[in-house]
Design a protein around this motif. Structure first.
Motif, PDB file in Angstrom:
ATOM      1  N   ASP A 103     -17.286 -52.771  89.140  1.00 44.09           N
ATOM      2  CA  ASP A 103     -16.683 -51.819  90.168  1.00 44.09           C
ATOM      3  C   ASP A 103     -15.384 -51.650  90.197  1.00 44.09           C
ATOM      4  O   ASP A 103     -14.801 -50.903  90.970  1.00 44.09           O
ATOM      5  CB  ASP A 103     -17.147 -52.922  91.440  1.00 44.09           C
ATOM      6  CG  ASP A 103     -18.611 -52.615  91.923  1.00 44.09           C
ATOM      7  OD1 ASP A 103     -19.273 -51.542  91.437  1.00 44.09           O
ATOM      8  OD2 ASP A 103     -19.394 -53.371  92.476  1.00 44.09           O
ATOM      9  N   LYS A 104     -14.636 -52.533  89.259  1.00 39.35           N
ATOM     10  CA  LYS A 104     -12.960 -52.258  89.327  1.00 39.35           C
ATOM     11  C   LYS A 104     -12.545 -50.648  88.900  1.00 39.35           C
ATOM     12  O   LYS A 104     -11.688 -50.116  89.270  1.00 39.35           O
ATOM     13  CB  LYS A 104     -12.365 -53.264  88.233  1.00 39.35           C
ATOM     14  CG  LYS A 104     -12.427 -54.525  88.556  1.00 39.35           C
ATOM     15  CD  LYS A 104     -11.793 -55.480  87.573  1.00 39.35           C
ATOM     16  CE  LYS A 104     -12.072 -56.781  87.789  1.00 39.35           C
ATOM     17  NZ  LYS A 104     -11.538 -57.693  86.781  1.00 39.35           N
ATOM     18  N   LEU A 105     -13.746 -49.836  88.162  1.00 43.35           N
ATOM     19  CA  LEU A 105     -13.616 -48.494  87.994  1.00 43.35           C
ATOM     20  C   LEU A 105     -13.741 -47.715  88.874  1.00 43.35           C
ATOM     21  O   LEU A 105     -13.623 -46.670  89.074  1.00 43.35           O
ATOM     22  CB  LEU A 105     -14.292 -48.300  86.813  1.00 43.35           C
ATOM     23  CG  LEU A 105     -13.839 -48.593  85.405  1.00 43.35           C
ATOM     24  CD1 LEU A 105     -14.651 -48.296  84.434  1.00 43.35           C
ATOM     25  CD2 LEU A 105     -12.219 -47.824  85.162  1.00 43.35           C
ATOM     26  N   GLY A 106     -14.455 -48.148  90.246  1.00 41.85           N
ATOM     27  CA  GLY A 106     -14.809 -47.348  91.306  1.00 41.85           C
ATOM     28  C   GLY A 106     -13.676 -46.785  91.863  1.00 41.85           C
ATOM     29  O   GLY A 106     -12.506 -47.132  92.169  1.00 41.85           O
ATOM     30  N   ASP A 107     -13.771 -45.442  92.092  1.00 41.16           N
ATOM     31  CA  ASP A 107     -12.748 -44.376  92.570  1.00 41.16           C
ATOM     32  C   ASP A 107     -11.470 -44.446  91.755  1.00 41.16           C
ATOM     33  O   ASP A 107     -10.260 -43.894  91.972  1.00 41.16           O
ATOM     34  CB  ASP A 107     -12.339 -45.006  94.069  1.00 41.16           C
ATOM     35  CG  ASP A 107     -11.472 -43.732  94.704  1.00 41.16           C
ATOM     36  OD1 ASP A 107     -12.198 -42.740  94.579  1.00 41.16           O
ATOM     37  OD2 ASP A 107     -10.807 -44.180  95.772  1.00 41.16           O
ATOM     38  N   LYS A 108     -11.728 -44.646  90.469  1.00 42.55           N
ATOM     39  CA  LYS A 108     -10.484 -44.574  89.415  1.00 42.55           C
ATOM     40  C   LYS A 108     -10.668 -43.603  88.558  1.00 42.55           C
ATOM     41  O   LYS A 108     -11.699 -43.020  88.451  1.00 42.55           O
ATOM     42  CB  LYS A 108     -10.387 -46.064  88.592  1.00 42.55           C
ATOM     43  CG  LYS A 108      -9.836 -47.041  89.549  1.00 42.55           C
ATOM     44  CD  LYS A 108      -8.536 -47.203  90.200  1.00 42.55           C
ATOM     45  CE  LYS A 108      -8.200 -48.474  90.570  1.00 42.55           C
ATOM     46  NZ  LYS A 108      -9.099 -49.145  91.516  1.00 42.55           N
ATOM     47  N   ILE A 109      -9.863 -43.179  87.886  1.00 40.99           N
ATOM     48  CA  ILE A 109      -9.697 -42.040  86.696  1.00 40.99           C
ATOM     49  C   ILE A 109      -9.873 -40.674  87.443  1.00 40.99           C
ATOM     50  O   ILE A 109     -10.856 -40.159  87.922  1.00 40.99           O
ATOM     51  CB  ILE A 109     -10.711 -42.148  85.767  1.00 40.99           C
ATOM     52  CG1 ILE A 109     -10.707 -43.432  85.060  1.00 40.99           C
ATOM     53  CG2 ILE A 109     -10.431 -41.157  84.598  1.00 40.99           C
ATOM     54  CD1 ILE A 109     -11.913 -43.821  83.967  1.00 40.99           C
ATOM     55  N   THR A 110      -8.876 -40.101  87.350  1.00 42.28           N
ATOM     56  CA  THR A 110      -8.663 -38.426  87.818  1.00 42.28           C
ATOM     57  C   THR A 110      -9.409 -37.639  86.697  1.00 42.28           C
ATOM     58  O   THR A 110      -9.315 -38.066  85.579  1.00 42.28           O
ATOM     59  CB  THR A 110      -7.505 -38.165  88.421  1.00 42.28           C
ATOM     60  OG1 THR A 110      -6.563 -38.087  87.121  1.00 42.28           O
ATOM     61  CG2 THR A 110      -6.709 -39.148  89.242  1.00 42.28           C
ATOM     62  N   GLU A 111      -9.607 -36.263  87.225  1.00 41.66           N
ATOM     63  CA  GLU A 111      -9.752 -35.377  86.093  1.00 41.66           C
ATOM     64  C   GLU A 111      -8.810 -35.207  85.106  1.00 41.66           C
ATOM     65  O   GLU A 111      -9.234 -35.088  83.910  1.00 41.66           O
ATOM     66  CB  GLU A 111     -10.437 -34.164  86.791  1.00 41.66           C
ATOM     67  CG  GLU A 111     -11.600 -34.105  87.607  1.00 41.66           C
ATOM     68  CD  GLU A 111     -12.171 -32.672  88.097  1.00 41.66           C
ATOM     69  OE1 GLU A 111     -11.852 -31.481  87.807  1.00 41.66           O
ATOM     70  OE2 GLU A 111     -12.586 -32.756  89.236  1.00 41.66           O
ATOM     71  N   GLU A 112      -7.710 -35.178  85.592  1.00 47.17           N
ATOM     72  CA  GLU A 112      -6.640 -34.787  84.666  1.00 47.17           C
ATOM     73  C   GLU A 112      -6.495 -36.120  83.509  1.00 47.17           C
ATOM     74  O   GLU A 112      -6.141 -35.900  82.581  1.00 47.17           O
ATOM     75  CB  GLU A 112      -5.213 -34.842  85.290  1.00 47.17           C
ATOM     76  CG  GLU A 112      -4.997 -33.586  86.116  1.00 47.17           C
ATOM     77  CD  GLU A 112      -5.817 -33.816  87.505  1.00 47.17           C
ATOM     78  OE1 GLU A 112      -6.251 -34.757  88.022  1.00 47.17           O
ATOM     79  OE2 GLU A 112      -6.148 -32.422  88.053  1.00 47.17           O
ATOM     80  N   GLU A 113      -6.657 -37.226  84.123  1.00 46.44           N
ATOM     81  CA  GLU A 113      -6.677 -38.308  83.204  1.00 46.44           C
ATOM     82  C   GLU A 113      -7.592 -38.606  82.116  1.00 46.44           C
ATOM     83  O   GLU A 113      -7.617 -38.998  81.156  1.00 46.44           O
ATOM     84  CB  GLU A 113      -6.613 -39.766  84.064  1.00 46.44           C
ATOM     85  CG  GLU A 113      -5.253 -40.030  84.939  1.00 46.44           C
ATOM     86  CD  GLU A 113      -5.287 -41.122  85.790  1.00 46.44           C
ATOM     87  OE1 GLU A 113      -4.363 -41.763  86.201  1.00 46.44           O
ATOM     88  OE2 GLU A 113      -6.526 -41.500  86.375  1.00 46.44           O
TER      89      GLU A 113
END
Length: 510
Positions: free
Chosen positions: A467-477
């Motif tokens: 769940d730490k990845l929730g709402d993380k990492i953008t398309e550019e990233e």
């Protein structure tokens, strides 16, 4: 050549491991096929009509496409080594059965009568007369079966069984020719060596042949099968589809889980294959987790055809996907990441500028000039080419291609329009532009860990870690990370670790 040698040096350890795995699966499959086909052929020699039926059945089984056969076996026996061995045995039956039957049935009747006249029992005649005379034909059938098995076993990598196919599939996906060459040449050399070794049996004495075969199976096949079945322990098994992005994500999952609870051992199965293979694998407890996309859940995995994804927001798409998975298969989809890896149509930057293209609707004015290269999955999807043709009223020439090959095709000018994912590194690598989906056909595709509800309930620490990845990492990233793996040749594990560290998601790094 220099690049090939460099890749070989970097991958020596993996190559040796996969070579042994490939060898073990192949020899074990050949042994089972021999134990089935040879005794059966000996028995039906006296029943020609039964033999004809047997040959027909074996022939029909061999015509089943290997990928389709693996897909049919997964719901029955799961993933990994077992379905691969079953498929290889099926393909090996015909040459061994046919050659054994013909080798014995075509023995001169006068020789058979002479053996009977000497008062030989059926068993004595079989081992002293029939098998020695039929041995060249039998060995020839075994050699044919072995060559067939070695080649077909490369597809075992698609269902998590490993083998040299891992190099070939990874090379195709990343357009990495050295990987393809290493996998292909290794498989070819293995086939030649084993074929030559089996040919020795044709000249050796029968007793020596049997002893040599047993030694070969124990020394070579035993190691591969032992590694496949023994020393397995309770672990969290995470698989990913073909491609750099799933491999990056599952490496993130591994680090997060092991960082949360060091007592958990995580096993990764990258480049596992198609969506349906993974979905069936997690349902049948063959794997524990894999990254899936919200749009894929609603468009491909949910059987309710009444669901309309057009116009749904990211939050609505996730909510629908989560609820439907729970109702249909008691599966849980955790919190999704931020980026939307949506389907898209892409053209070369200069083609876009030349024809003043901004949206998919703009293609209507030049559809007679369009030559599209698209994946078979995209062509067959309602949220793919079918939907584009209906919603945008477009009709253009389209060829189906493997994912990696379509990028090479548009770069070479063989096609001028392809399907893509919005985070593909190749968009940057080949100077491609995405056309705006101005009528909102493509659903939202946010990635999230998929697992059974039971596994999620029994492993709250795993859920908390992921769940730490929730709402993380953008398309550019995500596109940048894909670029680092596919173009700059960085390992997926290193790229995953760097992102987690830089964003403070690992306890040890804080």
């Amino acid at each position: 050549m220099e690049n090939l040698l460099e890749t070989f040096n970097e991958r020596q350890g993996d190559l040796w491991s996969e070579l042994l795995n490939h060898l073990g699966i192949s020899i074990f499959s050949l042994l089972i096929a021999m134990l089935i086909a040879i005794p059966l052929a000996i028995w039906v020699v006296r029943y020609p009509r039964v033999a004809e039926v047997g040959l027909q059945i074996a022939g029909i089984l061999q015509t089943i496409p290997s990928l389709a056969l693996l897909g049919l076996l997964i719901p029955l026996v799961g993933i990994g080594t077992t379905p691969a061995i079953i498929a290889l045995v099926i393909y090996a039956l015909l040459p061994i059965f046919q050659n054994t039957y013909l080798g014995i049935s075509e023995i001169d009747p006068a020789i058979e009568e002479a053996a009977d006249a000497f008062g030989m029992s059926k068993m004595r005649k079989l081992f002293k007369v029939e098998l020695p005379m039929a041995r060249p034909a039998i060995v020839s059938g075994i050699r044919t079966a072995m060559v067939l098995i070695i080649g077909t076993a490369t597809l075992a990598a698609l269902i998590g069984a490993g083998g040299l196919g891992t190099f070939i599939l990874l090379g195709i996906d990343r357009n990495d020719m050295p990987l393809i060459i290493i996998g292909t040449v290794s498989a070819a050399l293995l086939s030649i060596i084993l074929s030559s070794f089996i040919r020795w049996f044709e000249r050796a004495k029968l007793r020596h042949s049997i002893i040599g075969l047993v030694i070969l199976i124990v020394l070579l096949g035993g190691g591969g099968i032992y590694s496949a079945y023994a020393n397995r322990q309770q672990t969290v098994t995470i698989a990913g589809k073909l491609g750099s992005e799933p491999e990056i994500l599952i490496n993130m999952y591994k680090e997060l889980i092991e960082d949360e609870d060091p007592d958990i051992k995580v096993e990764l199965k990258p480049n596992f294959g198609k969506t349906t293979f993974l979905y069936n694998a997690v349902k049948n407890d063959q794997i524990d987790i894999y990254p899936e996309f919200t749009g894929t859940v609603l468009e491909t995995l949910i059987e309710d055809d009444s669901i309309d994804t057009q116009g749904l927001s990211e939050e609505e798409t996730y909510k629908q996907a989560k609820e439907q998975l729970q109702q249909q298969d008691q599966l849980t989809l955790l919190e999704p990441m931020s980026y939307n890896n949506a389907y898209a149509l892409a053209v070369k930057d200069d083609f876009k500028k030349e024809h003043q293209l901004e949206t998919i609707s703009d293609l209507a004015s030049i559809q007679s000039e369009i030559k599209a290269g698209m994946t078979l999955e995209f062509i067959d999807r309602e949220d793919g080419l079918r939907g584009i043709e209906d919603l945008y009223d477009l009709d253009f020439e389209t060829s189906s291609m493997e994912p990696a090959l379509r990028y090479q095709a548009i770069d070479d000018g063989r096609v001028n329009l392809i399907d893509a994912y919005s985070t593909d590194s190749e968009l940057r690598q080949y100077h491609l532009s995405i056309l705006e989906d101005d009528k909102g056909l493509f659903p939202k595709y946010q990635g999230a860990p998929l697992m059974t509800t039971e596994f999620a309930h029994d492993n709250p620490q795993v859920v908390e870690a992921l769940d730490k990845l929730g709402d993380k990492i953008t398309e550019e990233e995500m596109q940048e990370m894909n670029y680092e793996v596919n173009v700059e040749d960085e390992s997926a594990a290193e790229v995953a670790h760097d992102y987690l560290s830089e964003n403070g998601l690992l306890e040890e790094e804080k």
